[in-house]
Design an enzyme around this catalytic site. Structure first.
Site: not given
Ligand code: GLN
Length: 481
Positions: A74, A149, A173
């Site tokens: 990532k 994400s 994410s």
């Molecule tokens: N969707 C959640 C957020 O927007 C979690 C994102 C994540 O786990 N990096 O904060």
């Protein structure tokens, strides 16, 4: 490429193919499926060279566990010499002077990095639509999001561009995109994997973990990633369990907690049915289902959306156009330079988080919001502790819906945030959890989330592995041309 990472490890060891052949096959697949937009950077030259080195090492008797296995990171992990963008214009040209610990460790195990995968900007999002480099498409239906994400990593694995990838999980994410793309992803316990060199979003919640086809694959990857790191002050000193060796065993006597609050309003009925079918399968394999409750889980979302933005507003203060990253071209004075740099360098969702977080931390509101949220966090963690007095793992849906259409929630942040309703409590409590494929609804993958008590990753992987030996959901491939 439809093989699992574990199969590639065995094939390489048996000499059935070379690492160079594998890397070339991955690069060809990445080229064919550029429309998925799963990668921000592909490092073909370095990957081919590393593969050739791996083949030479193997010929000379070398045998690191992941020697010659291709994978992707990532784009939140710093990689010396290869740009690390974090999905942001702010870091679009940033080349880190050092490697993240996770990057170092996977390289030391012989794995070959093909490139950096697309992601929501600074890991803020559940759809991969906030990336400065454009949205990623779901291999099961290109009109839908892959989740976020870590959407690029999930799409790349699901489409067979790479057998495995890293992800990070602050509120879901790794697990939510794994569910949306029909792969297996594990968020380890807080402190199990080093955060050194992983660009910070919300430091008390962020954890890195593996994304791959199977639980067995995740066991190989976690074995390579986990462990104490003196460069991360929240890294845990406890020795790493034998995740691969620990996969063997049945589910006799296993108590699986089923959370009452998981099946209320908001859960898509067909996902509820798929979840119950998966629970019945675990029962058939020898587990006993136990009714448990997480009464404060409804508080998790508001709690998270105070704490995560608060930490983000502090972490992102470093992007000021002075030290590194983007700097606006024309400005009058220092203050104007800050404003223009941050105004132009950050996207809308990141700005929203910085504003919410700054507000929650400001003198007049700190007690009312930030402190209150910290107290709620403790209640959520206590709920899990009480539940785990009655069960060994908790099983339930990973997300309330399957992958939604691109653009469907872009103008409605709260409905986007709701997608993490089942994953966020786990981060607040610092526990390990994985998502694995457990069926389909209208041709789209459904994920089953397994949550464990602190540092119980080995058990989670064993349960998932046993389930995957008895089912073939994780073997299904998207209908790509
Ligand atoms: N969707 C959640 C957020 O927007 C979690 C994102 C994540 O786990 N990096 O904060």
């Amino acid at each position: 490429m439809s093989e699992t990472l574990a199969e590639l490890v065995r094939g390489l060891a048996a000499g059935r193919f070379s690492s160079v052949e594998l890397v070339d096959a991955c690069l060809a697949a990445i080229g064919r499926h550029r429309d998925l937009n799963a990668f921000i950077t592909v490092d073909a030259g370095a990957a081919r060279a590393a593969a050739a080195d791996a083949d030479r090492l193997r010929a000379g008797g070398g045998q690191a566990p992941l020697l010659g296995v291709p994978f992707a990171h990532k784009d939140i992990f710093c990689t010396a010499g290869v740009r690390t963008t974090c999905g942001s214009r702010m870091l679009a040209d940033f080349v880190a002077p050092y490697d993240a610990t996770v990057v170092e460790k996977l390289r030391a195990q012989g794995a070959v990095m093909l490139g950096k995968t697309n992601m929501d900007e600074f890991a803020m999002g559940s759809s991969n639509e906030t990336s400065h480099f454009g949205a990623v498409r779901n291999p099961w239906d290109p009109a839908r999001v892959p989740g976020g994400s870590s959407g690029g990593s999930a799409a790349a694995v699901a489409a067979g561009l790479v057998p495995a990838a890293t992800g990070t999980d602050t509120g879901g994410s790794i697990r939510q995109p794994a569910a949306f793309c029909g792969i297996t992803g594990l968020k380890p316990s807080y402190g199990r994997v080093s955060r050194y060199g992983m660009i910070a979003f919300a430091s008390s919640l962020d954890q890195a973990g593996p994304m791959a086809r199977s639980a067995e694959d995740c066991a190989y990857l976690l074995a390579a990633m986990a462990g104490f790191d003196e460069r991360d002050s929240t890294s845990h000193a406890r020795p790493v369990d034998d995740y691969v060796g620990g996969l063997a065993g049945d589910l006799k006597g296993l108590r699986v907690g089923v959370v009452r609050e998981h099946f209320g309003a908001g859960l898509d009925a067909a996902i509820g049915a798929a979840t119950h079918a998966a629970l019945a399968e675990l029962e058939r394999l020898g587990a006993t289902l136990v009714d448990v409750s997480l009464p404060n889980s409804a508080m998790s979302l508001p709690c998270y959306y105070v704490l995560a933005p608060a930490e983000a507003s502090s972490n992102l203060a470093r992007y000021d156009g002075v030290r590194y990253g983007y700097r606006a071209r024309d400005y009058r004075d220092l203050e104007d330079m800050y404003k223009k740099t941050r105004g132009q360098g950050f996207g809308a969702e990141v700005k929203r988080r910085i504003m919410v977080g700054t507000y929650a931390l400001s003198a007049g509101y700190y007690d009312a919001y930030y402190l209150k949220a910290l107290k709620l966090r403790r209640l959520v963690a206590d709920d899990f502790a009480r539940a785990f007095a009655h069960c060994d793992v908790i099983a339930g849906p990973t997300a309330p819906t399957t992958a939604f259409a691109l653009g469907a929630k872009s103008d409605d942040p709260v409905s986007m945030y709701m997608n993490d309703i089942y994953t966020i409590p786990v981060n607040l409590a610092g526990l390990p959890a994985l998502s694995m494929p457990a069926g389909f609804v209208e041709g789209l993958p459904v994920g089953l989330q397994l949550t464990g008590s602190y540092m119980d990753e080995a058990r989670l992987l064993r349960v998932a592995h046993r389930y995957q030996q008895a089912t073939d959901w994780h073997r299904r491939l998207p209908p790509l041309s």
